[in-house]
Design an enzyme around this catalytic site. Structure first.
Site, PDB file in Angstrom:
ATOM      1  N   VAL A 108       0.831  -1.200   0.000  1.00 27.99           N
ATOM      2  CA  VAL A 108       0.000   0.000   0.000  1.00 27.99           C
ATOM      3  C   VAL A 108       0.870   1.257   0.000  1.00 27.99           C
ATOM      4  O   VAL A 108       1.904   1.316   0.666  1.00 27.99           O
ATOM      5  CB  VAL A 108      -0.969   0.010   1.199  1.00 27.99           C
ATOM      6  CG1 VAL A 108      -0.228   0.046   2.529  1.00 27.99           C
ATOM      7  CG2 VAL A 108      -1.956   1.164   1.099  1.00 27.99           C
ATOM      8  N   THR A 109       0.468   2.227  -0.790  1.00 27.02           N
ATOM      9  CA  THR A 109       1.194   3.486  -0.929  1.00 27.02           C
ATOM     10  C   THR A 109       0.203   4.642  -0.863  1.00 27.02           C
ATOM     11  O   THR A 109      -0.939   4.524  -1.321  1.00 27.02           O
ATOM     12  CB  THR A 109       1.946   3.536  -2.276  1.00 27.02           C
ATOM     13  OG1 THR A 109       2.873   2.461  -2.330  1.00 27.02           O
ATOM     14  CG2 THR A 109       2.727   4.827  -2.430  1.00 27.02           C
ATOM     15  N   HIS A 161      -0.528   8.618  -1.983  1.00 28.04           N
ATOM     16  CA  HIS A 161      -0.185   9.755  -2.830  1.00 28.04           C
ATOM     17  C   HIS A 161      -1.007  10.951  -2.386  1.00 28.04           C
ATOM     18  O   HIS A 161      -2.178  10.802  -1.997  1.00 28.04           O
ATOM     19  CB  HIS A 161      -0.491   9.475  -4.300  1.00 28.04           C
ATOM     20  CG  HIS A 161       0.325   8.383  -4.899  1.00 28.04           C
ATOM     21  ND1 HIS A 161       1.693   8.332  -4.793  1.00 28.04           N
ATOM     22  CD2 HIS A 161      -0.045   7.285  -5.610  1.00 28.04           C
ATOM     23  CE1 HIS A 161       2.142   7.249  -5.422  1.00 28.04           C
ATOM     24  NE2 HIS A 161       1.098   6.600  -5.914  1.00 28.04           N
ATOM     25  N   ALA A 188       9.100   6.321  -2.949  1.00 23.92           N
ATOM     26  CA  ALA A 188       8.577   4.984  -3.215  1.00 23.92           C
ATOM     27  C   ALA A 188       8.659   4.708  -4.710  1.00 23.92           C
ATOM     28  O   ALA A 188       8.494   5.615  -5.530  1.00 23.92           O
ATOM     29  CB  ALA A 188       7.130   4.881  -2.741  1.00 23.92           C
ATOM     30  N   GLY A 246       5.512   4.092 -11.427  1.00 20.61           N
ATOM     31  CA  GLY A 246       6.806   4.768 -11.355  1.00 20.61           C
ATOM     32  C   GLY A 246       7.238   5.131  -9.956  1.00 20.61           C
ATOM     33  O   GLY A 246       7.357   4.259  -9.096  1.00 20.61           O
ATOM     34  N   PHE A 247       7.427   6.444  -9.682  1.00 12.64           N
ATOM     35  CA  PHE A 247       7.998   6.864  -8.404  1.00 12.64           C
ATOM     36  C   PHE A 247       7.131   7.940  -7.753  1.00 12.64           C
ATOM     37  O   PHE A 247       6.373   8.645  -8.425  1.00 12.64           O
ATOM     38  CB  PHE A 247       9.431   7.390  -8.588  1.00 12.64           C
ATOM     39  CG  PHE A 247       9.563   8.535  -9.560  1.00 12.64           C
ATOM     40  CD1 PHE A 247       9.267   9.840  -9.185  1.00 12.64           C
ATOM     41  CD2 PHE A 247      10.008   8.316 -10.868  1.00 12.64           C
ATOM     42  CE1 PHE A 247       9.400  10.897 -10.072  1.00 12.64           C
ATOM     43  CE2 PHE A 247      10.149   9.378 -11.762  1.00 12.64           C
ATOM     44  CZ  PHE A 247       9.843  10.666 -11.366  1.00 12.64           C
ATOM     45  N   ALA A 248       7.254   8.041  -6.429  1.00 14.18           N
ATOM     46  CA  ALA A 248       6.562   9.069  -5.656  1.00 14.18           C
ATOM     47  C   ALA A 248       7.561   9.650  -4.668  1.00 14.18           C
ATOM     48  O   ALA A 248       8.000   8.964  -3.740  1.00 14.18           O
ATOM     49  CB  ALA A 248       5.362   8.483  -4.939  1.00 14.18           C
ATOM     50  N   CYS A 298       3.982   0.774   2.398  1.00 16.05           N
ATOM     51  CA  CYS A 298       4.597  -0.349   1.685  1.00 16.05           C
ATOM     52  C   CYS A 298       4.532  -1.641   2.489  1.00 16.05           C
ATOM     53  O   CYS A 298       5.307  -2.571   2.258  1.00 16.05           O
ATOM     54  CB  CYS A 298       6.039  -0.028   1.296  1.00 16.05           C
ATOM     55  SG  CYS A 298       6.171   1.416   0.228  1.00 16.05           S
TER      56      CYS A 298
END
Length: 241
Positions: A83-84, A86, A148, A161-163, A179
């Site tokens: 889990v992420t 944003h 991340a 991609g990326f955060a 995560c």
């Protein structure tokens, strides 16, 4: 000498996650069909939680009622990871690239994504970060993650991609085990520097370091042109000579 690779740079501004996901999916299909060049989308999202292929709902620590009352969507994805979060103040980048242009080496590609932020933090802010392997994928300062990374590949073309946490509200990470880790934390550039950062300048820096790391020439594209390409109205004119 070989011809340098190009990459379209599109700044989507602030956009809901679900809308950006539709754009990613459409661009991936166009890239698979070679109707668009490699593209890097840059965006900020409204607060949203995303679950990767190994994501567990128990790593979301707030109730469904809390999420609904605050308008926070939970989106299930095919990328790696758990889990992420944003949200505003976070620079999110989505490379839609053909891995045939990157030696078909996804592991090296992810390593280079990490190195973008390791190098930027070191060179520009004298901050010493490191990349970790396996379940710890991302960029870390000790036990706190600042970037991340999660990539998926279909027919040799990447998505997600990326955060990068710049001015991100770190309290929002209390909604989850980031995560999937309950014993690790998160940080932001704002927290490390002790003041808010200029998001426009940080986006520009991120693109510069991306292009340097992958040795590509950036081609800025505005959102209107991107939408025309997605709708098929510019495909014939777009093909590279």
């Amino acid at each position: 000498m070989g011809k340098r690779k190009k990459i379209n740079i599109v700044d989507l501004g602030k956009m809901e996650y679900s809308e950006a996901l539709k754009i990613q999916t459409r661009l991936r299909d166009l890239r698979v069909d070679e109707k668009i060049e490699d593209t890097l989308l840059m965006v900020e999202h409204d607060p949203v939680l995303t679950l990767g292929s190994r994501g567990k709902m128990e790593n979301i620590l707030v109730s469904e009622e809390f999420l609904k009352s605050n308008g926070i969507e939970v989106v299930q994805l095919r990328r790696g990871g758990d889990v992420t979060y944003h949200g505003p103040g976070q620079i999110v980048g989505y490379p839609i690239v053909d891995m045939k242009n990157y030696d078909r080496d996804l592991r090296r590609f992810v390593q280079n994504l990490k190195q973008i932020f390791i190098a930027m933090l070191e060179d520009e802010f004298n901050i010493h970060a490191e990349g970790k392997e396996g379940d710890h994928t991302g960029v870390w300062l000790g036990n706190e993650k600042i970037t991340a990374i999660g990539i998926s590949v279909s027919k040799m073309v990447t998505m997600h991609g990326f955060a990068f946490n710049v001015n991100t509200d770190l309290n929002h990470f209390k909604w989850i085990n980031p995560c999937g880790f309950s014993d690790k934390g998160v940080t932001s550039l704002e927290k490390l520097m002790g003041h808010s950062m200029d998001m426009k300048k940080m986006k520009k820096l991120t693109v510069e370091y991306y292009c340097k790391m992958f040795d590509v020439d950036p081609q800025e594209m505005d959102v209107a042109d991107l939408m025309d390409i997605m709708e098929g109205t510019k495909n014939d004119d777009y093909q590279e000579a």
